[in-house]
Design an enzyme around this catalytic site. Sequence first.
Site: not given
Length: 83
Positions: A24-26, A29
Amino acid sequence: MEDPESEPVKGAEYVDDLAKFLQRKIYMVNCAHAVTSYFGFVKGYSTVQEGLADTQVLEDVKKTVMESASALKKFMDLHMKIW
């Protein structure tokens, strides 16, 4: 973690399955950087920093990221239960 009750980083959320959080973070971003690049390019900017300095680009990026986050949450709620 040797001591699950300890909090080496205060306020951090510790989870058993880090993979879905990293995914999710990747995704988010990369989404923010790509959208900033696309919107900035249309306005003649050559860096993400230049694009984010433009208040209209920044607002458009924020709106896009929020929409993407909402869609990603729905996807993850539906599909990540199998992990």
